[in-house]
Design a protein around this motif. Structure first.
Motif, PDB file in Angstrom:
ATOM      1  N   ARG A   1      -7.302  -6.268  -3.043  1.00 36.58           N
ATOM      2  CA  ARG A   1      -8.574  -6.233  -2.318  1.00 36.58           C
ATOM      3  C   ARG A   1      -8.691  -5.012  -1.405  1.00 36.58           C
ATOM      4  N   ARG A   2      -7.600  -4.293  -1.251  1.00 37.87           N
ATOM      5  CA  ARG A   2      -7.614  -3.101  -0.399  1.00 37.87           C
ATOM      6  C   ARG A   2      -7.888  -1.818  -1.195  1.00 37.87           C
ATOM      7  N   LEU A   3      -8.042  -1.964  -2.488  1.00 37.61           N
ATOM      8  CA  LEU A   3      -8.437  -0.830  -3.317  1.00 37.61           C
ATOM      9  C   LEU A   3      -9.924  -0.529  -3.105  1.00 37.61           C
TER      10      LEU A   3
ATOM     11  N   VAL B   1      -1.676   5.132  -7.465  1.00 39.02           N
ATOM     12  CA  VAL B   1      -2.194   5.410  -8.808  1.00 39.02           C
ATOM     13  C   VAL B   1      -3.469   4.610  -9.046  1.00 39.02           C
ATOM     14  N   ALA B   2      -3.435   3.327  -8.711  1.00 34.40           N
ATOM     15  CA  ALA B   2      -4.615   2.483  -8.905  1.00 34.40           C
ATOM     16  C   ALA B   2      -5.792   3.000  -8.081  1.00 34.40           C
TER      17      ALA B   2
ATOM     18  N   GLU C   1       0.810  -1.209   0.000  1.00 30.58           N
ATOM     19  CA  GLU C   1       0.000   0.000   0.000  1.00 30.58           C
ATOM     20  C   GLU C   1       0.846   1.262   0.000  1.00 30.58           C
ATOM     21  N   SER C   2       2.144   1.134   0.253  1.00 33.67           N
ATOM     22  CA  SER C   2       3.024   2.303   0.223  1.00 33.67           C
ATOM     23  C   SER C   2       3.524   2.618  -1.181  1.00 33.67           C
TER      24      SER C   2
ATOM     25  N   THR D   1       8.935  -0.417  -0.792  1.00 33.07           N
ATOM     26  CA  THR D   1       9.688  -1.662  -0.667  1.00 33.07           C
ATOM     27  C   THR D   1      10.892  -1.662  -1.602  1.00 33.07           C
ATOM     28  N   ALA D   2      10.697  -1.175  -2.827  1.00 41.43           N
ATOM     29  CA  ALA D   2      11.793  -1.137  -3.799  1.00 41.43           C
ATOM     30  C   ALA D   2      12.905  -0.210  -3.320  1.00 41.43           C
TER      31      ALA D   2
END
Length: 253
Positions: free
Chosen positions: A51-53, A23-24, A16-17, A191-192
């Protein structure tokens, strides 16, 4: 609703970060139908995050370095979006740990970084082309490659290649009515980013160098720029890099 009725393919949603997640989310809030991509061990993670969108999104299998996945992408999109795509977000980047040591990096590490982080923009654009509508938009995320940044090393070189790839893609897809632009975001604690050795170097200095200030935990400003470029509000803009970095790109040291 600046994306009302549009269908977008969004890559790179892992947490989520991530900028891609925002964007989504924003795209859905602006009326778009969103499809996500993932592959391998991360597929399960992406499906959970999907599913958190605001509206749970379908997840299509896609590894941008796999020629079979790329060849099958158009058919996979048609399963969920028979009318095709209005836009694609490229939020993909990877370099092995060895690529973050400029003088000692092996070609194997460098070639992986360039393949995943630069060539994949062309590969994704071509794979999506059969289902892209005229007037569509491809947007990618970069980290300003005009400088030799501390610790970024061969990933910085890959980003320079990525930015050049965008210009050539814009040249060749423009006659087909498709725009290609990039958003150069300041450092975001994703994360990246955490996988980059010494990423804290950027975190510690960016806010002080940005005229507007900078919050490394806030991905929404960059996401909003992506959504704007995916909309119809930039109909004559292509091969461009929009900086969303608090203004750091224009400042002296």
């Amino acid at each position: 609703m600046m994306l009302d009725g549009k269908t977008l393919l969004v890559t790179g949603v892992l947490t989520e970060s991530s900028i891609a997640f925002h964007v989504a989310r924003l795209a859905q809030e602006q009326g778009a139908t969103v499809l996500l991509t993932s592959f391998g061990r991360t597929m399960k993670i992406t499906k959970v995050i999907a599913r958190r969108l605001p509206t749970p999104a379908e997840v299509i299998e896609l590894d941008v370095t796999d020629e079979e996945h790329l060849a099958a992408l158009a058919d996979r999109v048609r399963e969920f979006a028979p009318d095709g795509l209005d836009g694609v977000l490229h939020s993909i980047g990877f370099a092995p740990e060895g690529a973050f040591n400029f003088l000692e990096a092996s070609w194997a590490d460098v070639s992986t970084a360039v393949h995943v982080s630069a060539y994949s923009l062309k590969a994704l654009g071509v794979a999506a082309l059969p289902v892209m509508k005229a007037g569509g938009s491809i947007v990618g995320l970069t980290f300003d490659a005009q400088f030799a940044w501390p610790v970024y090393d061969w990933m910085g070189v890959a980003k320079a290649a990525f930015e050049a790839t965008n210009r050539y893609l814009a040249r060749d897809l423009g006659p087909k009515g498709i725009r290609c632009n990039l958003v150069a975001a300041g450092p975001i604690r994703t994360t990246a980013a955490k996988s980059i050795p010494g990423f804290a170097t950027f975190e510690d200095s960016w806010d002080g160098n940005a005229p507007l200030g900078w919050d490394v935990t806030d991905a929404e400003p960059a996401a909003k720029a992506c959504v704007a470029l995916l909309s119809d509000w930039f109909p004559a803009t292509t091969a461009e890099i929009v900086h969303v970095d608090g203004g750091v790109h224009a400042m002296g040291s």
